[in-house]
Enzyme design. Structure first.
Site, PDB file in Angstrom:
ATOM      1  N   GLY A  46       0.981  -1.382   0.153  1.00  0.00           N
ATOM      2  CA  GLY A  46      -0.001   0.099  -0.082  1.00  0.00           C
ATOM      3  C   GLY A  46       0.886   1.205  -0.187  1.00  0.00           C
ATOM      4  CD  GLN A  51       2.855   5.951   3.286  1.00  0.00           C
ATOM      5  OE1 GLN A  51       2.226   5.314   2.665  1.00  0.00           O
ATOM      6  NE2 GLN A  51       3.975   5.302   3.903  1.00  0.00           N
ATOM      7  CB  CYS A  91       4.254   2.299   8.253  1.00  0.00           C
ATOM      8  SG  CYS A  91       4.124   3.841   7.300  1.00  0.00           S
ATOM      9  CG  LEU A  92       6.240   1.323   2.331  1.00  0.00           C
ATOM     10  CD1 LEU A  92       5.895   1.476   0.863  1.00  0.00           C
ATOM     11  CD2 LEU A  92       7.445   0.444   2.282  1.00  0.00           C
ATOM     12  CG  HIS A 133      -1.442   1.233   7.299  1.00  0.00           C
ATOM     13  ND1 HIS A 133      -0.569   1.200   8.282  1.00  0.00           N
ATOM     14  CD2 HIS A 133      -0.777   2.256   6.512  1.00  0.00           C
ATOM     15  CE1 HIS A 133       0.581   1.484   8.187  1.00  0.00           C
ATOM     16  NE2 HIS A 133       0.620   2.373   6.932  1.00  0.00           N
ATOM     17  CD  GLU A 134      -1.434   2.529   2.562  1.00  0.00           C
ATOM     18  OE1 GLU A 134      -0.735   1.707   2.963  1.00  0.00           O
ATOM     19  OE2 GLU A 134      -1.015   3.700   2.574  1.00  0.00           O
ATOM     20  CG  HIS A 137      -0.142   6.984   5.609  1.00  0.00           C
ATOM     21  ND1 HIS A 137       0.757   7.552   6.414  1.00  0.00           N
ATOM     22  CD2 HIS A 137       0.036   5.622   5.411  1.00  0.00           C
ATOM     23  CE1 HIS A 137       1.714   6.464   6.701  1.00  0.00           C
ATOM     24  NE2 HIS A 137       1.231   5.585   6.033  1.00  0.00           N
TER      25      HIS A 137
HETATM   26  O1  K2U Z   1       1.559   2.671   4.290  1.00  0.00           O
HETATM   27  C1  K2U Z   1       2.533   2.041   3.976  1.00  0.00           C
HETATM   28  O2  K2U Z   1       3.336   2.413   4.371  1.00  0.00           O
HETATM   29  C2  K2U Z   1       2.360   0.831   3.309  1.00  0.00           C
HETATM   30  C3  K2U Z   1       2.329  -0.441   4.268  1.00  0.00           C
HETATM   31  C4  K2U Z   1       0.827  -0.958   4.159  1.00  0.00           C
HETATM   32  C5  K2U Z   1       0.243  -1.767   5.152  1.00  0.00           C
HETATM   33  C6  K2U Z   1       0.389  -1.581   6.347  1.00  0.00           C
HETATM   34  C7  K2U Z   1       0.230  -2.438   7.226  1.00  0.00           C
HETATM   35  C8  K2U Z   1      -0.513  -3.572   6.919  1.00  0.00           C
HETATM   36  C9  K2U Z   1      -0.687  -3.939   5.904  1.00  0.00           C
HETATM   37  C10 K2U Z   1      -0.448  -2.809   4.896  1.00  0.00           C
HETATM   38  C11 K2U Z   1       3.440  -1.148   3.646  1.00  0.00           C
HETATM   39  O3  K2U Z   1       3.012  -1.822   3.037  1.00  0.00           O
HETATM   40  S1  K2U Z   1       4.361  -1.745   4.902  1.00  0.00           S
HETATM   41  C12 K2U Z   1       4.735  -3.354   4.399  1.00  0.00           C
HETATM   42  C13 K2U Z   1       3.804  -4.508   4.856  1.00  0.00           C
HETATM   43  C14 K2U Z   1       3.702  -5.637   3.867  1.00  0.00           C
HETATM   44  C15 K2U Z   1       2.786  -6.785   4.136  1.00  0.00           C
HETATM   45  C16 K2U Z   1       2.243  -6.750   5.404  1.00  0.00           C
HETATM   46  C17 K2U Z   1       2.656  -5.734   6.266  1.00  0.00           C
HETATM   47  C18 K2U Z   1       3.436  -4.643   5.896  1.00  0.00           C
HETATM   48 ZN    ZN Z   2       2.153   3.491   6.300  1.00  0.00          ZN
END
Ligand code: K2U
Ligand code: ZN
Length: 171
Positions: A46, A51, A91-92, A133-134, A137
């Site tokens: 995501g 971001q 979170c990235l 989560h998104e 943001h």
């Molecule tokens: O917003 C972001 O930084 C993207 C996250 C999205 C996400 C966060 C928590 C749970 C699910 C999705 C990134 O993709 S973090 C990497 C990731 C990948 C798989 C599962 C959890 C986190």
């Molecule tokens: Zn995030």
């Protein structure tokens, strides 16, 4: 296509509230392309426009195993939700930090797609977690804000050191 720079917590710009998108034009579609390249390269499932320092209501999600099912949400609104689920989130914008967050288990989201067409989606499980989560943001909220002040402050100190390291090595 361009890979975009992802803001790192605790950058204040991550707390900006995103504005609605009035017209889904070529600029928005170019941003979607660049954000998708950035997300897949991270790699992530995501990414929110906030971001990459674009403060408009746009999120990308791809929870497919093959990472070939990009979902675009413009001006997303959650119109229904029920149940609760815990998930260990990352979170990235907060690299290397994984903590459990409780969110709604089932959600109904209404948004515009990449062509500006309105749609409604019912989501559960990881897709529901990722969308929530998104969408946080877009409200200027980072997932560490669900944690205790003690944990959040430890993460903030760790990230400040991490960010200094990046700046020092970037010259
Ligand atoms: O917003 C972001 O930084 C993207 C996250 C999205 C996400 C966060 C928590 C749970 C699910 C999705 C990134 O993709 S973090 C990497 C990731 C990948 C798989 C599962 C959890 C986190
Ligand atoms: Zn995030």
């Amino acid at each position: 296509m361009t890979q975009l720079v992802i803001l790192n917590y605790p950058d204040a710009r991550l707390h900006t509230i995103a504005k609605p998108i009035k017209t889904v034009n070529a600029d928005i579609q170019r941003l979607i392309t660049d954000m998708s390249e950035t997300m897949y390269a991270a790699p992530g499932i995501g990414l929110a426009a906030t971001q990459v320092d674009e403060h408009i209501q746009l999120i990308l999600v791809d929870t497919s195993k093959e990472q070939n099912d990009l979902q675009v949400f413009i001006n997303p609104k959650i119109t229904a939700k029920n149940g609760l689920q815990d998930y260990e989130e990352g979170c990235l914008s907060v690299p290397g930090v994984y903590e459990t967050v409780t969110r709604a288990e089932n959600i109904t989201v209404e948004a515009l797609d990449a062509n500006g067409k309105a749609f409604k989606l019912k989501a559960d499980g990881l897709l529901a977690v990722c969308i929530q989560h998104e969408m946080d943001h877009l409200l200027g909220k980072v997932f560490v804000e669900y944690l205790s002040p003690l944990k959040r402050n430890r993460i903030k100190s760790k990230m400040l050191k991490h960010n200094r390291g990046i700046t020092r090595n970037s010259y």
